[in-house]
Design an enzyme around this catalytic site. Sequence first.
Site, PDB file in Angstrom:
ATOM      1  N   GLU A  94       0.831  -1.209   0.000  1.00  0.00           N
ATOM      2  CA  GLU A  94       0.000   0.000   0.000  1.00  0.00           C
ATOM      3  C   GLU A  94       0.865   1.260   0.000  1.00  0.00           C
ATOM      4  OE1 GLU A  94      -2.781  -0.514   3.237  1.00  0.00           O
ATOM      5  OE2 GLU A  94      -3.921  -2.001   2.076  1.00  0.00           O
ATOM      6  N   GLU A 117      -1.678 -10.394  -5.669  1.00  0.00           N
ATOM      7  CA  GLU A 117      -1.671 -11.221  -6.887  1.00  0.00           C
ATOM      8  C   GLU A 117      -0.847 -10.567  -7.988  1.00  0.00           C
ATOM      9  OE1 GLU A 117      -4.199 -10.217  -5.031  1.00  0.00           O
ATOM     10  OE2 GLU A 117      -5.949 -11.521  -5.218  1.00  0.00           O
ATOM     11  N   CYS A 163      -2.095  -5.022  -5.413  1.00  0.00           N
ATOM     12  CA  CYS A 163      -2.552  -6.239  -4.735  1.00  0.00           C
ATOM     13  C   CYS A 163      -1.460  -7.308  -4.735  1.00  0.00           C
ATOM     14  CB  CYS A 163      -3.770  -6.813  -5.445  1.00  0.00           C
ATOM     15  SG  CYS A 163      -5.248  -5.805  -5.345  1.00  0.00           S
TER      16      CYS A 163
HETATM   17  N1  THU Z   1      -6.062  -6.848  -1.852  1.00  0.00           N
HETATM   18  C1  THU Z   1      -5.224  -7.762  -2.414  1.00  0.00           C
HETATM   19  O1  THU Z   1      -4.000  -7.674  -2.271  1.00  0.00           O
HETATM   20  N2  THU Z   1      -5.767  -8.768  -3.127  1.00  0.00           N
HETATM   21  C2  THU Z   1      -7.111  -8.997  -3.259  1.00  0.00           C
HETATM   22  O2  THU Z   1      -7.494  -9.951  -3.907  1.00  0.00           O
HETATM   23  C3  THU Z   1      -8.076  -8.086  -2.643  1.00  0.00           C
HETATM   24  C4  THU Z   1      -7.504  -6.877  -2.014  1.00  0.00           C
HETATM   25  C5  THU Z   1      -5.478  -5.787  -1.038  1.00  0.00           C
HETATM   26  C6  THU Z   1      -5.533  -4.399  -1.616  1.00  0.00           C
HETATM   27  C7  THU Z   1      -5.441  -3.560  -0.361  1.00  0.00           C
HETATM   28  O3  THU Z   1      -4.082  -3.393  -0.005  1.00  0.00           O
HETATM   29  C8  THU Z   1      -6.110  -4.383   0.712  1.00  0.00           C
HETATM   30  O4  THU Z   1      -6.160  -5.705   0.194  1.00  0.00           O
HETATM   31  C9  THU Z   1      -7.505  -3.939   1.092  1.00  0.00           C
HETATM   32  O5  THU Z   1      -8.299  -3.821  -0.045  1.00  0.00           O
END
Ligand code: THU
Length: 130
Positions: A44, A55, A53
């Site tokens: 983040e 993935e 994210c």
């Molecule tokens: N997030 C992921 O890394 N992967 C997902 O499949 C869903 C959301 C992260 C993005 C953000 O840093 C946090 O989860 C909250 O949305």
Amino acid sequence: MDNRTLALKAVEAKKIAHPPYSNFHVGAALLTEEGKVYLGGNIEISSYSLTICAERTAVFKAFSEGERNFKAIAIAGDAPDFCSPCGSCRQVLMDLCGDIDVIMINQKEELKVLKLSQLLPFAFGDKDLK
Ligand code: THU
């Protein structure tokens, strides 16, 4: 590598996540056809929309190392239920990995396994640009 082993690597990958704003840790483990695993955590950024994210971290790591053939991705989140990949990640995974298996693991260590095409039916792709 079996689904559970890959899924537990995704759980481990939550430790490399960097979510100082949401405090929601996500880990991903991407398996190549040759059996190599690339880990990713969500990262983040203070300007929130620049966040990436777990993935996409994993797939961009692998792709930028020259990997092109993928078998499966496992995902673990911080909530009790399964963490399903967001829409943006579904598109990136479909473009760069094709119709791989998506393995989700919840806090009880139960697995849910779907094909990416079940999560992103009628996907847009390079075929639509021709
Ligand atoms: N997030 C992921 O890394 N992967 C997902 O499949 C869903 C959301 C992260 C993005 C953000 O840093 C946090 O989860 C909250 O949305």
